[in-house]
Design a protein around this motif. Sequence first.
Motif, PDB file in Angstrom:
ATOM      1  N   TRP A  99       0.793  -1.229   0.000  1.00  0.00           N
ATOM      2  CA  TRP A  99       0.000   0.000   0.000  1.00  0.00           C
ATOM      3  C   TRP A  99       0.829   1.285   0.000  1.00  0.00           C
ATOM      4  N   SER A 104      -2.650   3.053   3.902  1.00  0.00           N
ATOM      5  CA  SER A 104      -3.539   2.082   4.531  1.00  0.00           C
ATOM      6  C   SER A 104      -3.820   2.509   5.970  1.00  0.00           C
ATOM      7  N   GLU A 167      -8.630   3.554  -0.085  1.00  0.00           N
ATOM      8  CA  GLU A 167      -7.671   3.309   0.995  1.00  0.00           C
ATOM      9  C   GLU A 167      -7.047   4.623   1.479  1.00  0.00           C
TER      10      GLU A 167
END
Length: 176
Positions: A99, A104, A167
């Motif tokens: 990520w 995240s 996200e």
Amino acid sequence: MSGLPEWAVVSDKRRAHIERVVALLAHWGEAMPLDARERAAWIDAGWWHDALRDADEITLRSLTGDRERPFGMLHGPAAALRLEAAGETRGDVLDAIRWHTIGSAAWTRTGRALYMADFLEPGRQFMQADRAFLADRVPEAFDAVFRQVVRLRLEWTIREGKSLALETVALWNAVR
């Protein structure tokens, strides 16, 4: 397995970026009270985060199976999948790499440190004085600097007219 994996696809310019990210993570890791395991996780995440950054779109889509996300977001998930297939089991390292381009909300300090180092490394040509100031503050104000980096990256994304990943929005909502 520190350093770049043998399957890495990186240019000399990308390798230099990775080395600056690792140097920043190592500096922070020495300046902060981290145990050896966490320090090693930070360094490994730094080495591996862009291991497939210069791979072509066909390769990245094949590795990830992702046909939806923009091409520029695929190198992290692809590298995490390759590392996992090679036996990497540290979830914090895999999530940091997976990520690192969008963030995240579930990250541990490993993901947060990588996200900051990737943005604050001194080889980038924009906002050099501001980014150097923030990088220097990480050891004593980790969470505050992280929040500021998330904000700066969000502002840039919006200013450039790019869409926000779900996200990324969840990360902002978690730190604001």
